[in-house]
Design a protein around this motif. Sequence first.
Motif, PDB file in Angstrom:
ATOM      1  N   UNK A 214     -43.823 -16.965  39.615  1.00 40.13           N
ATOM      2  CA  UNK A 214     -42.435 -16.680  39.273  1.00 40.13           C
ATOM      3  C   UNK A 214     -41.622 -16.350  40.528  1.00 40.13           C
ATOM      4  N   UNK A 215     -41.285 -17.389  41.277  1.00 37.17           N
ATOM      5  CA  UNK A 215     -40.474 -17.178  42.483  1.00 37.17           C
ATOM      6  C   UNK A 215     -39.136 -17.874  42.281  1.00 37.17           C
ATOM      7  N   UNK A 216     -38.180 -17.536  43.115  1.00 34.10           N
ATOM      8  CA  UNK A 216     -36.938 -18.309  43.088  1.00 34.10           C
ATOM      9  C   UNK A 216     -36.476 -18.533  44.519  1.00 34.10           C
ATOM     10  N   UNK A 217     -35.580 -19.477  44.660  1.00 35.41           N
ATOM     11  CA  UNK A 217     -35.084 -19.769  46.000  1.00 35.41           C
ATOM     12  C   UNK A 217     -34.047 -18.730  46.370  1.00 35.41           C
ATOM     13  N   UNK A 218     -34.310 -18.049  47.471  1.00 30.48           N
ATOM     14  CA  UNK A 218     -33.340 -17.085  47.970  1.00 30.48           C
ATOM     15  C   UNK A 218     -32.421 -17.877  48.900  1.00 30.48           C
ATOM     16  N   UNK A 219     -31.282 -18.267  48.376  1.00 32.24           N
ATOM     17  CA  UNK A 219     -30.422 -19.152  49.170  1.00 32.24           C
ATOM     18  C   UNK A 219     -29.590 -18.359  50.157  1.00 32.24           C
ATOM     19  N   UNK A 220     -29.308 -18.989  51.267  1.00 37.36           N
ATOM     20  CA  UNK A 220     -28.405 -18.398  52.261  1.00 37.36           C
ATOM     21  C   UNK A 220     -27.067 -18.132  51.582  1.00 37.36           C
ATOM     22  N   UNK A 221     -26.721 -19.052  50.665  1.00 39.09           N
ATOM     23  CA  UNK A 221     -25.427 -18.942  50.003  1.00 39.09           C
ATOM     24  C   UNK A 221     -25.291 -17.600  49.272  1.00 39.09           C
ATOM     25  N   UNK A 222     -26.379 -17.205  48.602  1.00 39.96           N
ATOM     26  CA  UNK A 222     -26.337 -15.968  47.831  1.00 39.96           C
ATOM     27  C   UNK A 222     -26.269 -14.731  48.721  1.00 39.96           C
ATOM     28  N   UNK A 223     -26.963 -14.791  49.865  1.00 41.00           N
ATOM     29  CA  UNK A 223     -27.126 -13.558  50.631  1.00 41.00           C
ATOM     30  C   UNK A 223     -26.259 -13.474  51.879  1.00 41.00           C
ATOM     31  N   UNK A 229     -16.682 -12.649  54.300  1.00 39.41           N
ATOM     32  CA  UNK A 229     -16.727 -12.218  52.891  1.00 39.41           C
ATOM     33  C   UNK A 229     -18.112 -12.520  52.331  1.00 39.41           C
ATOM     34  N   UNK A 230     -18.699 -11.529  51.690  1.00 42.62           N
ATOM     35  CA  UNK A 230     -20.021 -11.721  51.106  1.00 42.62           C
ATOM     36  C   UNK A 230     -19.906 -12.715  49.952  1.00 42.62           C
ATOM     37  N   UNK A 231     -20.698 -13.770  49.996  1.00 42.73           N
ATOM     38  CA  UNK A 231     -20.577 -14.808  48.971  1.00 42.73           C
ATOM     39  C   UNK A 231     -20.929 -14.243  47.596  1.00 42.73           C
ATOM     40  N   UNK A 232     -22.073 -13.573  47.544  1.00 42.33           N
ATOM     41  CA  UNK A 232     -22.467 -12.958  46.278  1.00 42.33           C
ATOM     42  C   UNK A 232     -22.535 -11.462  46.552  1.00 42.33           C
ATOM     43  N   UNK A 233     -21.449 -10.752  46.342  1.00 41.20           N
ATOM     44  CA  UNK A 233     -21.400  -9.346  46.731  1.00 41.20           C
ATOM     45  C   UNK A 233     -22.184  -8.490  45.745  1.00 41.20           C
ATOM     46  N   UNK A 234     -23.098  -7.754  46.323  1.00 45.74           N
ATOM     47  CA  UNK A 234     -23.949  -6.842  45.553  1.00 45.74           C
ATOM     48  C   UNK A 234     -23.182  -6.053  44.489  1.00 45.74           C
ATOM     49  N   UNK A 235     -22.033  -5.528  44.876  1.00 42.50           N
ATOM     50  CA  UNK A 235     -21.321  -4.608  43.986  1.00 42.50           C
ATOM     51  C   UNK A 235     -20.726  -5.299  42.755  1.00 42.50           C
ATOM     52  N   UNK A 236     -20.541  -6.616  42.853  1.00 41.11           N
ATOM     53  CA  UNK A 236     -19.981  -7.331  41.699  1.00 41.11           C
ATOM     54  C   UNK A 236     -21.048  -7.981  40.833  1.00 41.11           C
ATOM     55  N   UNK A 237     -22.298  -7.799  41.210  1.00 40.41           N
ATOM     56  CA  UNK A 237     -23.364  -8.549  40.513  1.00 40.41           C
ATOM     57  C   UNK A 237     -24.162  -7.646  39.579  1.00 40.41           C
TER      58      UNK A 237
END
Length: 494
Positions: A214-223, A229-237
């Motif tokens: 059970x792995x997933x791709x940790x994309x550069x886009x997400x992190x 600007x954080x693409x996927x900002x921790x605080x909004x997720x």
Amino acid sequence: MAETQVQQMGVGDPTGAIQQCILSLHNIGVVKFGRFTLKSGMQSPVYFDLRLIVSYPKLMETVSELMWAARPGTDYDLVCGVAYTGLPIATVISTKQNVPMLIRRKETKGYGTKKLVEGSYQGNQKCLMIEDVIVSGSSVYESVETLRDLKLDVKDAVVFLDREQGGTANLKAMDINIVSVVTMTEMMSILLKHGCIDQVTHDSVLEFVSSHRDTSIVTKEKTSCKNGIQVMDRKNCSFESRITTTNHPLTRKLFEIMANKKTNLCVAADVTTTEELVSLADKVGPHICLLKTHIDILTNFSQDTIDKLRDLAAKHNFLLFEDRKFGDIGSTVANQYSGGAYKIVEWADLVTVHGLPGDGVIKGLVSAINGRTRGCVLVSQMSSSGALTSEEYVENCSKMAENHTYFVVGFVSQSSKSGDPRFILFTPGVRLGKTGDGLGQQYVTPRSAILERGADIIIVGRGITQASDPVAAAKEYREEAFDAYQERIKHSTH
Ligand code: 5BU
């Protein structure tokens, strides 16, 4: 011996050739058994270290031929090797097959051209990616993403070993067709058949593989940040959506507990006897995701303390977090972690660590893990007045976390510097109806910790332990904290 074996084999007979190649790789020590920490933090009983083949030119040629033979398509304009192990293999393929090559760096240089990809290319050229091993597919994806940004046509990749941990399917979902020369199951059966490993080792590897798919791709886009600007900002997720931003087993588990149990409360169980600790853990257990201890303040610590805590952690589904604040050189912290009276590594899922000593503190702790699933939380900012944790220190802690994602789960902090969704922000100094304790501690409310300071998890000690009814207090903190978190992510698209 490895060299001779390889010279005698023929790539015309793919199965025989693959078998011979695996045996040769095993002979030179590429296949290692023991306890290894993978890039994600996963603990594996097997490690495939293909870097060694640079010392065996004939074997490198064989590996390259087998990989080229396995390629999923035809008519490639380019091959691209990923540093480090993919590079020599791609070089051999490039010269043998007369296909131009690109180099994909691990990171950009800080000087000169600062390019991430070296070599000549034009948009729309068809490129084959070359990598050594696939686990989750994150590394392959990261390279493909870089090449796609340069308008290259990258749909195919070839690896030598597929560890069968979900990577192939993950990449397929990203429109990447990946083939391998051999899978982990095939490799283990070849080694078993030829007496290179025993049945127990064989079975333990297959058991590991089947329970770690059970792995997933940790994309550069997400992190990553784009234009600051954080693409996927921790605080909004949501916590659920952050599970797939990491493959660290404990970060994932904590997100799962928080999402399923609907709690982001950690109780700081600062009581001084085993009886009080166990009783508190059992009572507040249903309301928490984590129990934080200072095990060295107990007056009657024994193995029984640990046995009971672990039973309660399993019963109520929370993790154990020892606030040891390791802060010495690697060799000392390794001993403090694994030895002494408390043998912290044996029972604490998470521990706190100061960033002050530099990377060595993390490496020291990891050296003591010995196959256990463990993580650390970097103390980046303290809650006490006059704390010496400067802005620069906080920044450096973030960098340290990024370099050691296989162990760092998040930060203890009072402010939200990192928007990286992989890292969890733990905030102590939380209490209702009080602003301090007269000894330097400074308090904010759960709402303020979560909505203003960006905490994911609040750490509450005396607000609960010294309440007339600790269970009622735990419920109150839990509700206020989880409501604030839900309010924070209300407009989230993730
Ligand atoms: P309190 O009773 O809620 O004040 O307890 C806070 C707990 O968090 C206590 O165990 C401290 O050791 C711990 N703590 C903290 O208060 N501030 C920090 O910056 C860090 C840990 Br790091």
